[in-house]
Design a protein around this motif. Structure first.
Motif, PDB file in Angstrom:
ATOM      1  N   ARG A  53       1.155  -1.520  -0.469  1.00 48.60           N
ATOM      2  CA  ARG A  53       0.284   0.002  -0.292  1.00 48.60           C
ATOM      3  C   ARG A  53       0.550   1.544   0.056  1.00 48.60           C
ATOM      4  NH1 ARG A  53      -3.600  -3.346  -1.457  1.00 48.60           N
ATOM      5  NH2 ARG A  53      -5.334  -3.942   0.643  1.00 48.60           N
ATOM      6  N   ALA A  54       2.153   1.272   0.694  1.00 48.18           N
ATOM      7  CA  ALA A  54       2.798   2.070   0.962  1.00 48.18           C
ATOM      8  C   ALA A  54       3.302   2.532  -0.803  1.00 48.18           C
ATOM      9  CB  ALA A  54       4.253   2.045   1.957  1.00 48.18           C
ATOM     10  N   LYS A  55       3.830   1.491  -1.328  1.00 49.12           N
ATOM     11  CA  LYS A  55       4.294   1.315  -2.837  1.00 49.12           C
ATOM     12  C   LYS A  55       3.467   2.355  -3.171  1.00 49.12           C
ATOM     13  CE  LYS A  55       6.719  -1.751  -4.666  1.00 49.12           C
ATOM     14  NZ  LYS A  55       7.295  -3.122  -5.065  1.00 49.12           N
ATOM     15  N   LEU A  56       1.770   1.211  -3.071  1.00 51.63           N
ATOM     16  CA  LEU A  56       0.681   2.817  -3.939  1.00 51.63           C
ATOM     17  C   LEU A  56       1.060   4.081  -3.781  1.00 51.63           C
ATOM     18  CD1 LEU A  56      -1.311   0.217  -4.024  1.00 51.63           C
ATOM     19  CD2 LEU A  56      -0.610   0.455  -6.261  1.00 51.63           C
ATOM     20  N   HIS A  57       0.539   4.650  -2.490  1.00 50.86           N
ATOM     21  CA  HIS A  57       0.186   5.772  -2.696  1.00 50.86           C
ATOM     22  C   HIS A  57       2.071   6.692  -2.790  1.00 50.86           C
ATOM     23  CE1 HIS A  57      -2.153   6.263   0.085  1.00 50.86           C
ATOM     24  NE2 HIS A  57      -2.453   4.425   0.906  1.00 50.86           N
ATOM     25  N   ASN A  58       2.947   6.377  -2.460  1.00 48.08           N
ATOM     26  CA  ASN A  58       4.334   7.062  -3.825  1.00 48.08           C
ATOM     27  C   ASN A  58       4.442   6.581  -5.059  1.00 48.08           C
ATOM     28  OD1 ASN A  58       5.398   8.062  -1.038  1.00 48.08           O
ATOM     29  ND2 ASN A  58       6.281   5.535  -0.707  1.00 48.08           N
ATOM     30  N   ALA A  59       3.429   5.740  -5.451  1.00 46.77           N
ATOM     31  CA  ALA A  59       3.455   5.698  -6.876  1.00 46.77           C
ATOM     32  C   ALA A  59       2.266   6.910  -6.905  1.00 46.77           C
ATOM     33  CB  ALA A  59       2.953   4.671  -7.281  1.00 46.77           C
ATOM     34  N   ALA A  60       1.731   7.024  -6.094  1.00 42.35           N
ATOM     35  CA  ALA A  60       1.004   7.939  -6.797  1.00 42.35           C
ATOM     36  C   ALA A  60       1.791   9.485  -6.559  1.00 42.35           C
ATOM     37  CB  ALA A  60      -0.751   8.382  -5.525  1.00 42.35           C
ATOM     38  N   ARG A  61       2.182  10.074  -5.386  1.00 49.32           N
ATOM     39  CA  ARG A  61       3.196  11.047  -5.467  1.00 49.32           C
ATOM     40  C   ARG A  61       3.813  11.012  -7.151  1.00 49.32           C
ATOM     41  NH1 ARG A  61       5.053  12.869  -0.932  1.00 49.32           N
ATOM     42  NH2 ARG A  61       5.410  10.177   0.438  1.00 49.32           N
ATOM     43  N   ARG A  62       4.213  10.712  -8.280  1.00 50.16           N
ATOM     44  CA  ARG A  62       5.071  10.891  -8.495  1.00 50.16           C
ATOM     45  C   ARG A  62       4.135  11.296  -9.654  1.00 50.16           C
ATOM     46  NH1 ARG A  62       7.452   6.764  -6.350  1.00 50.16           N
ATOM     47  NH2 ARG A  62       7.110   4.717  -7.411  1.00 50.16           N
ATOM     48  N   LEU A  63       3.282  10.940  -9.738  1.00 53.25           N
ATOM     49  CA  LEU A  63       2.399  10.657 -11.497  1.00 53.25           C
ATOM     50  C   LEU A  63       1.156  12.114 -11.204  1.00 53.25           C
ATOM     51  CD1 LEU A  63       0.451   7.638 -11.506  1.00 53.25           C
ATOM     52  CD2 LEU A  63       2.253   8.464 -12.407  1.00 53.25           C
ATOM     53  N   ARG A  64       1.060  12.456 -11.871  1.00 58.81           N
ATOM     54  CA  ARG A  64       0.684  14.377 -12.517  1.00 58.81           C
ATOM     55  C   ARG A  64      -0.728  13.879 -13.326  1.00 58.81           C
ATOM     56  NH1 ARG A  64       3.668  15.192 -10.441  1.00 58.81           N
ATOM     57  NH2 ARG A  64       6.097  16.171 -10.351  1.00 58.81           N
ATOM     58  N   GLY A  65      -1.701  15.202 -12.570  1.00 57.99           N
ATOM     59  CA  GLY A  65      -3.000  14.662 -12.970  1.00 57.99           C
ATOM     60  C   GLY A  65      -3.433  13.907 -12.215  1.00 57.99           C
ATOM     61  N   PRO A  66      -5.188  13.642 -12.514  1.00 61.92           N
ATOM     62  CA  PRO A  66      -6.106  13.063 -11.394  1.00 61.92           C
ATOM     63  C   PRO A  66      -5.942  11.822 -11.233  1.00 61.92           C
ATOM     64  CG  PRO A  66      -7.156  13.582 -13.485  1.00 61.92           C
ATOM     65  CD  PRO A  66      -5.874  14.486 -13.546  1.00 61.92           C
ATOM     66  N   LEU A  67      -6.015  11.079 -10.057  1.00 63.13           N
ATOM     67  CA  LEU A  67      -5.347   9.558  -9.921  1.00 63.13           C
ATOM     68  C   LEU A  67      -6.872   9.052  -9.358  1.00 63.13           C
ATOM     69  CD1 LEU A  67      -3.181   7.268  -9.864  1.00 63.13           C
ATOM     70  CD2 LEU A  67      -2.780   8.513  -8.146  1.00 63.13           C
ATOM     71  N   ILE A  68      -6.673   7.537  -9.563  1.00 67.83           N
ATOM     72  CA  ILE A  68      -8.071   6.896  -8.358  1.00 67.83           C
ATOM     73  C   ILE A  68      -6.629   6.098  -8.218  1.00 67.83           C
ATOM     74  CG2 ILE A  68      -9.880   5.496  -7.935  1.00 67.83           C
ATOM     75  CD1 ILE A  68     -11.214   6.742  -9.967  1.00 67.83           C
ATOM     76  N   GLN A  69      -6.847   5.694  -6.701  1.00 65.17           N
ATOM     77  CA  GLN A  69      -6.487   4.167  -6.015  1.00 65.17           C
ATOM     78  C   GLN A  69      -7.480   3.552  -6.007  1.00 65.17           C
ATOM     79  OE1 GLN A  69      -2.707   5.307  -3.993  1.00 65.17           O
ATOM     80  NE2 GLN A  69      -3.306   3.809  -2.307  1.00 65.17           N
ATOM     81  N   GLU A  70      -6.773   2.138  -5.675  1.00 71.07           N
ATOM     82  CA  GLU A  70      -8.344   1.323  -5.030  1.00 71.07           C
ATOM     83  C   GLU A  70      -7.902   0.726  -3.879  1.00 71.07           C
ATOM     84  OE1 GLU A  70      -9.493  -2.695  -6.900  1.00 71.07           O
ATOM     85  OE2 GLU A  70      -7.909  -2.589  -7.164  1.00 71.07           O
ATOM     86  N   ARG A  71      -7.332   0.824  -2.873  1.00 73.91           N
ATOM     87  CA  ARG A  71      -7.182   0.096  -2.256  1.00 73.91           C
ATOM     88  C   ARG A  71      -6.468   1.825  -1.466  1.00 73.91           C
ATOM     89  NH1 ARG A  71      -9.268  -4.829  -1.112  1.00 73.91           N
ATOM     90  NH2 ARG A  71      -9.042  -4.008   0.913  1.00 73.91           N
ATOM     91  N   CYS A  72      -6.562   1.303   0.042  1.00 76.24           N
ATOM     92  CA  CYS A  72      -5.144   2.913   0.774  1.00 76.24           C
ATOM     93  C   CYS A  72      -4.594   2.050   1.439  1.00 76.24           C
ATOM     94  CB  CYS A  72      -6.253   4.469   1.054  1.00 76.24           C
ATOM     95  SG  CYS A  72      -7.231   3.518   2.419  1.00 76.24           S
ATOM     96  N   ILE A  73      -3.650   2.936   2.236  1.00 72.69           N
ATOM     97  CA  ILE A  73      -2.943   1.782   3.567  1.00 72.69           C
ATOM     98  C   ILE A  73      -3.593   2.048   4.588  1.00 72.69           C
ATOM     99  CG2 ILE A  73      -1.655   4.116   4.671  1.00 72.69           C
ATOM    100  CD1 ILE A  73       0.675   2.461   4.390  1.00 72.69           C
TER     101      ILE A  73
END
Length: 199
Positions: A53-73
């Motif tokens: 989950r932490a890896k996904l959250h940090n991947a979100a930090r590097r992306l630009r624009g609107p983002l949907i993350q399926e699950r959260c930590i």
């Protein structure tokens, strides 16, 4: 229900240029064993999920624009980790270790602008779990599922760090009713706009 979650993600992604970060369920090396032998695998499974989950959250930090993350930590730290302890899967020392790991990771990851919480009455949720036929979930303990359900409800009721939209998937049929789909999109857009203005 995975269908409800996936359908809502598809609905929202179709309203704009959203990037979707999906949960890599089948990559979990413990998934086929954990529910059959919680005392051996639950601690390792939760440590794995917290890291992923932490890896996904940090991947979100590097992306630009609107983002949907399926699950959260927070789902693992606030729901599954204590529910597994309540169910006897590990002891208080293991719970303390996982909680420390969770809190340390939580301080390092970006917070979302909005949480979408999909819920339904417990019996409806139970039927949906049975219908999705996911590996490792064939003989899940009803008492354990009730613990998870109650933990989710309490988390949704008490978390105050991020705006949360509760969607009753038994009341809103956004898969088959366009008016329900439009209402969910409207609520998401309103809450996101409000969150960005406050930020």
């Amino acid at each position: 229900c995975i269908r409800d979650r996936s359908s809502l993600i598809e609905l929202l992604a179709g309203t704009g240029a959203w990037t979707v970060l999906e949960e890599p369920v089948m990559d979990n090396p413990y998934l086929s064993e954990v529910y059959a032998n919680l005392s051996d695998y639950a601690f390792r499974n939760q440590a794995y999920y917290l890291g992923q989950r932490a890896k996904l959250h940090n991947a979100a930090r590097r992306l630009r624009g609107p983002l949907i993350q399926e699950r959260c930590i927070s789902e693992d730290g606030e729901v599954f980790t204590p529910a597994l302890r309540d169910h006897g899967a590990y002891d208080d020392n293991d719970l303390a270790t996982l909680t420390t790991l969770y809190q340390s990771l939580l301080e390092q990851v970006p917070r979302p602008d909005l949480l979408l919480y999909l819920t339904a009455p417990f019996e409806v949720t139970l039927d949906r779990i049975r219908q999705r036929d996911r590996l490792g979930e064939e003989d899940l303990d009803i008492e354990f599922l009730r613990r998870i359900y109650n933990r989710y409800e309490n988390w949704a009721d008490t978390q105050a760090h991020v705006p949360l939209l509760r969607v009753d998937t038994a009341a809103y049929d956004y898969v088959n009713r366009p008016e329900d789909a439009a209402e969910i999109v409207r609520q998401v857009e309103t809450l996101l706009t409000d969150a960005l203005v406050v930020a």
